[in-house]
Design a protein around this motif. Structure first.
Motif, PDB file in Angstrom:
ATOM      1  N   PHE A 123      23.980  -7.704 -11.193  1.00 18.32           N
ATOM      2  CA  PHE A 123      23.705  -6.234 -10.955  1.00 18.32           C
ATOM      3  C   PHE A 123      22.617  -6.761 -11.962  1.00 18.32           C
ATOM      4  CE2 PHE A 123      26.578  -4.503  -8.453  1.00 18.32           C
ATOM      5  CZ  PHE A 123      26.167  -5.373  -7.172  1.00 18.32           C
ATOM      6  N   TRP A 124      23.214  -7.067 -13.470  1.00 17.20           N
ATOM      7  CA  TRP A 124      22.326  -6.662 -14.396  1.00 17.20           C
ATOM      8  C   TRP A 124      21.320  -7.783 -14.969  1.00 17.20           C
ATOM      9  CZ3 TRP A 124      20.926  -3.699 -18.329  1.00 17.20           C
ATOM     10  CH2 TRP A 124      21.676  -2.899 -18.840  1.00 17.20           C
ATOM     11  N   PRO A 125      21.721  -8.875 -14.841  1.00 18.41           N
ATOM     12  CA  PRO A 125      20.098 -10.006 -14.808  1.00 18.41           C
ATOM     13  C   PRO A 125      18.809  -8.968 -13.697  1.00 18.41           C
ATOM     14  CG  PRO A 125      21.698 -11.222 -15.088  1.00 18.41           C
ATOM     15  CD  PRO A 125      22.195  -9.625 -13.851  1.00 18.41           C
ATOM     16  N   MET A 126      19.198  -9.065 -12.804  1.00 14.73           N
ATOM     17  CA  MET A 126      18.242  -8.802 -11.273  1.00 14.73           C
ATOM     18  C   MET A 126      17.561  -7.165 -12.194  1.00 14.73           C
ATOM     19  SD  MET A 126      21.336  -8.427  -8.304  1.00 14.73           S
ATOM     20  CE  MET A 126      20.531  -7.392  -6.879  1.00 14.73           C
ATOM     21  N   VAL A 127      18.495  -6.154 -12.098  1.00 17.25           N
ATOM     22  CA  VAL A 127      17.509  -4.948 -12.998  1.00 17.25           C
ATOM     23  C   VAL A 127      17.127  -5.420 -14.092  1.00 17.25           C
ATOM     24  CG1 VAL A 127      18.236  -2.537 -13.989  1.00 17.25           C
ATOM     25  CG2 VAL A 127      19.287  -3.310 -11.824  1.00 17.25           C
ATOM     26  N   HIS A 128      17.075  -5.909 -15.297  1.00 17.55           N
ATOM     27  CA  HIS A 128      16.220  -6.077 -16.792  1.00 17.55           C
ATOM     28  C   HIS A 128      15.428  -7.755 -16.180  1.00 17.55           C
ATOM     29  CE1 HIS A 128      15.857  -7.630 -20.261  1.00 17.55           C
ATOM     30  NE2 HIS A 128      15.296  -8.295 -20.223  1.00 17.55           N
ATOM     31  N   ALA A 129      15.587  -8.409 -14.678  1.00 16.88           N
ATOM     32  CA  ALA A 129      14.145  -9.115 -14.782  1.00 16.88           C
ATOM     33  C   ALA A 129      12.923  -7.695 -14.309  1.00 16.88           C
ATOM     34  CB  ALA A 129      14.057  -9.732 -13.887  1.00 16.88           C
ATOM     35  N   GLU A 130      13.157  -6.953 -13.580  1.00 17.24           N
ATOM     36  CA  GLU A 130      12.177  -6.236 -13.303  1.00 17.24           C
ATOM     37  C   GLU A 130      11.471  -5.008 -13.615  1.00 17.24           C
ATOM     38  OE1 GLU A 130      11.305  -3.308  -9.116  1.00 17.24           O
ATOM     39  OE2 GLU A 130      12.641  -4.151  -9.159  1.00 17.24           O
ATOM     40  N   VAL A 131      13.049  -4.830 -15.128  1.00 14.84           N
ATOM     41  CA  VAL A 131      12.293  -3.927 -16.312  1.00 14.84           C
ATOM     42  C   VAL A 131      10.961  -4.462 -17.393  1.00 14.84           C
ATOM     43  CG1 VAL A 131      13.311  -2.347 -17.583  1.00 14.84           C
ATOM     44  CG2 VAL A 131      14.432  -1.913 -16.005  1.00 14.84           C
ATOM     45  N   ARG A 132      11.327  -5.609 -17.133  1.00 16.22           N
ATOM     46  CA  ARG A 132      11.493  -6.048 -18.612  1.00 16.22           C
ATOM     47  C   ARG A 132       9.630  -6.772 -18.076  1.00 16.22           C
ATOM     48  NH1 ARG A 132      10.528 -11.284 -19.068  1.00 16.22           N
ATOM     49  NH2 ARG A 132      10.878 -13.288 -17.545  1.00 16.22           N
ATOM     50  N   VAL A 133       9.410  -6.880 -16.989  1.00 12.94           N
ATOM     51  CA  VAL A 133       8.097  -7.070 -16.618  1.00 12.94           C
ATOM     52  C   VAL A 133       7.039  -6.007 -16.759  1.00 12.94           C
ATOM     53  CG1 VAL A 133       6.303  -7.146 -14.436  1.00 12.94           C
ATOM     54  CG2 VAL A 133       8.407  -8.434 -14.260  1.00 12.94           C
ATOM     55  N   SER A 134       7.044  -4.449 -16.681  1.00 16.13           N
ATOM     56  CA  SER A 134       6.566  -3.514 -17.346  1.00 16.13           C
ATOM     57  C   SER A 134       6.928  -3.470 -18.506  1.00 16.13           C
ATOM     58  CB  SER A 134       6.639  -2.312 -16.392  1.00 16.13           C
ATOM     59  OG  SER A 134       8.157  -2.043 -16.284  1.00 16.13           O
ATOM     60  N   ARG A 135       7.809  -4.010 -19.875  1.00 19.54           N
ATOM     61  CA  ARG A 135       7.955  -2.955 -20.615  1.00 19.54           C
ATOM     62  C   ARG A 135       7.439  -3.397 -21.447  1.00 19.54           C
ATOM     63  NH1 ARG A 135      14.668  -2.034 -21.657  1.00 19.54           N
ATOM     64  NH2 ARG A 135      13.395  -0.242 -20.397  1.00 19.54           N
ATOM     65  N   VAL A 136       6.538  -3.579 -22.095  1.00 23.95           N
ATOM     66  CA  VAL A 136       6.120  -4.059 -23.776  1.00 23.95           C
ATOM     67  C   VAL A 136       7.408  -3.515 -24.901  1.00 23.95           C
ATOM     68  CG1 VAL A 136       4.838  -4.271 -25.509  1.00 23.95           C
ATOM     69  CG2 VAL A 136       3.674  -3.152 -23.114  1.00 23.95           C
ATOM     70  N   GLY A 137       7.754  -5.553 -25.316  1.00 22.83           N
ATOM     71  CA  GLY A 137       8.694  -5.149 -26.234  1.00 22.83           C
ATOM     72  C   GLY A 137       9.716  -6.170 -25.292  1.00 22.83           C
ATOM     73  N   GLU A 138       9.525  -6.267 -24.454  1.00 23.27           N
ATOM     74  CA  GLU A 138      11.027  -6.285 -23.923  1.00 23.27           C
ATOM     75  C   GLU A 138      11.352  -7.957 -23.506  1.00 23.27           C
ATOM     76  OE1 GLU A 138      14.949  -6.055 -23.776  1.00 23.27           O
ATOM     77  OE2 GLU A 138      14.318  -4.232 -22.494  1.00 23.27           O
ATOM     78  N   LEU A 139      12.647  -8.519 -24.168  1.00 20.30           N
ATOM     79  CA  LEU A 139      12.885 -10.212 -23.860  1.00 20.30           C
ATOM     80  C   LEU A 139      13.448 -10.638 -22.584  1.00 20.30           C
ATOM     81  CD1 LEU A 139      14.393 -10.516 -27.884  1.00 20.30           C
ATOM     82  CD2 LEU A 139      12.166 -10.544 -26.918  1.00 20.30           C
TER      83      LEU A 139
END
Length: 439
Positions: A199-215
């Motif tokens: 689940f972590w990669p799925m959630v992170h992939a969606e979050v980082r699209v809109s979070r500036v600074g995310e890797l």
């Protein structure tokens, strides 16, 4: 009497060969059990004791395992300094994608694991390695370099400057009442490490699209998640939120460490929490701040502008107990980097950079035009509205720093009325940039 000339091997700064990788690692403090970070109460560490913990020297087997993995990793780019045939300095960059204002990603060189052995410091070896890494990054088309600074006084001289921050906050459970809100149509579920890894990669992939600074995470980012105990820290637990359709839209890692001191007993540490929407975010926190048999909630590595504060009946109950800079940024190719992010204001601004000794192509007056579908940044002969250091521009790049404060500190010099306000409106974003993990 014959005269003999001493043969002195030249200093070499280059990538290590495979047979030199063990020597490369041994130039780094963490491989020797030596300190690798300023001793402090780190903002990304949830425990009460200082961080980092003491390390033990790496075994020969560990060195070989690292070498095998790093040689095969195309994103890992090591560099070393050799003096008289011995490896006396080491560093590396990791190729990442980082989200910038506008939701696009920029290729970035993440500087990591950097050191010169104690007997060879103050000889310019670190600068030479950094120069080599900058040039290699530019050759790979990476206009930006970033790092987490192990010591705050080192990296500014290479043009790096803080671009994101992270905090550790605490909340007493008896003060953690949330304001009323609409019922949650979804559900919460405790899962094991195997499910969390999915689940972590799925959630992170969606979050980082809109979070500036995310890797963008490298392969294997969550492979180390486990259900096993970690000494007195206890095991990690995993909480997920599912929406009304059963899809996972939020996840949190937390633990309940044991403490021999009664003052630290009953603490729940939230080591990571991500959600793709406010409903999932609130639901996760609502359970974690009211967990049975706990007294205090601690959350390290969080953004400075945590929305949970505004969900509390008493916003002041959330106490920031530690704060530190997180990512330091360094623009390597100014026009390329500036045209790969977006800007909210329609404007044009001429600025001069004249202090970049490591990337001299940046030293000129640039005209930045914003507000169209794509920004433009070109060299110009017109009079500059301001002069700015490359480190200050690097701090502003992700949108989280104050142009006013940088001007007050002498890093920006205005030449026209209103130039600093226009600069601030062009670059500043809301919410502040944040990245959830280091490298």
């Amino acid at each position: 009497m014959a005269a003999y000339a001493m043969c002195v091997m030249p200093i070499q700064v280059r990538p290590p060969r495979r047979d030199e990788m063990n020597a490369y690692y041994l130039a780094l403090p963490y491989a020797n059990g030596l300190p690798s970070w300023e001793p402090a109460d780190a903002a990304w560490h949830g425990g009460p004791e200082p961080w980092p913990p003491q390390r033990t020297p790496a075994t020969a087997e560990q060195l070989e395992k690292w070498a095998e993995a790093d040689v095969e990793d195309e994103s890992f780019h090591p560099i070393a300094t050799f003096a008289d045939g011995a490896c006396v300095g080491a560093s590396a960059t990791i190729s990442f994608d980082v989200t910038v204002p506008g939701g696009t990603t920029v290729k970035m060189a993440g500087v990591t694991a950097t050191a010169v052995i104690a007997t060879h410091r103050r000889r310019g070896y670190l600068r030479r390695m950094m120069q080599a890494m900058f040039e290699a990054a530019l050759d790979r088309g990476e206009p930006l370099a970033m790092l987490s600074a192990s010591e705050g006084s080192i990296y500014g001289r290479f043009g790096f400057s803080p671009a994101t921050y992270r905090v550790r906050w605490e909340l007493d459970r008896h003060e953690a009442a949330l304001l009323p809100a609409a019922p949650d149509p979804g559900s919460l579920e405790l899962v094991d490490a195997t499910q969390a890894k999915k689940f972590w990669p799925m959630v992170h992939a969606e979050v980082r699209v809109s979070r500036v600074g995310e890797l963008a995470p490298l392969p294997g980012r969550w492979d180390g998640l486990s259900d096993g105990a970690d000494g007195t820290n206890g095991p990690l637990r995993y909480l997920v939120h599912r929406d009304q359709h059963g899809d996972v839209d939020g996840i949190a890692n937390f633990r309940l460490p044991w403490s021999s001191a009664v003052d630290n007993a009953g603490t729940l540490v939230v080591e990571a929490l991500e959600a793709t929407n406010p409903m999932a975010y609130r639901a996760l926190w609502s359970l974690l701040v009211d967990f049975d048999l706990t007294r205090t909630i601690v959350a390290p590595g969080r953004p400075r502008d945590e929305p949970l504060r505004w969900m509390l009946a008493s916003p002041r109950a959330m106490r920031i107990t530690r704060q530190s800079d997180n990512l330091w940024a360094r623009l390597l190719d100014v026009p390329l980097a500036l045209t790969q992010r977006s800007y909210d204001s329609v404007d044009e601004l001429a600025f001069t950079i004249d202090d970049d000794r490591m990337c001299p192509d940046n030293n000129r007056t640039w005209l930045l035009r914003t507000g169209s579908a794509t920004a433009s940044c070109v060299a110009t002969d017109q009079e500059a509205d301001l002069t700015i250091t490359v480190s200050a521009l690097s701090s502003l790049y992700l949108g989280g720093m104050s142009a006013h404060d940088l001007t007050y500190a002498g890093h920006i010099t205005p030449h026209s009325d209103g130039a600093i306000g226009r600069l601030a409106r062009m670059f500043r974003i809301d919410p502040e940039p944040h990245n959830s993990f280091g490298f």
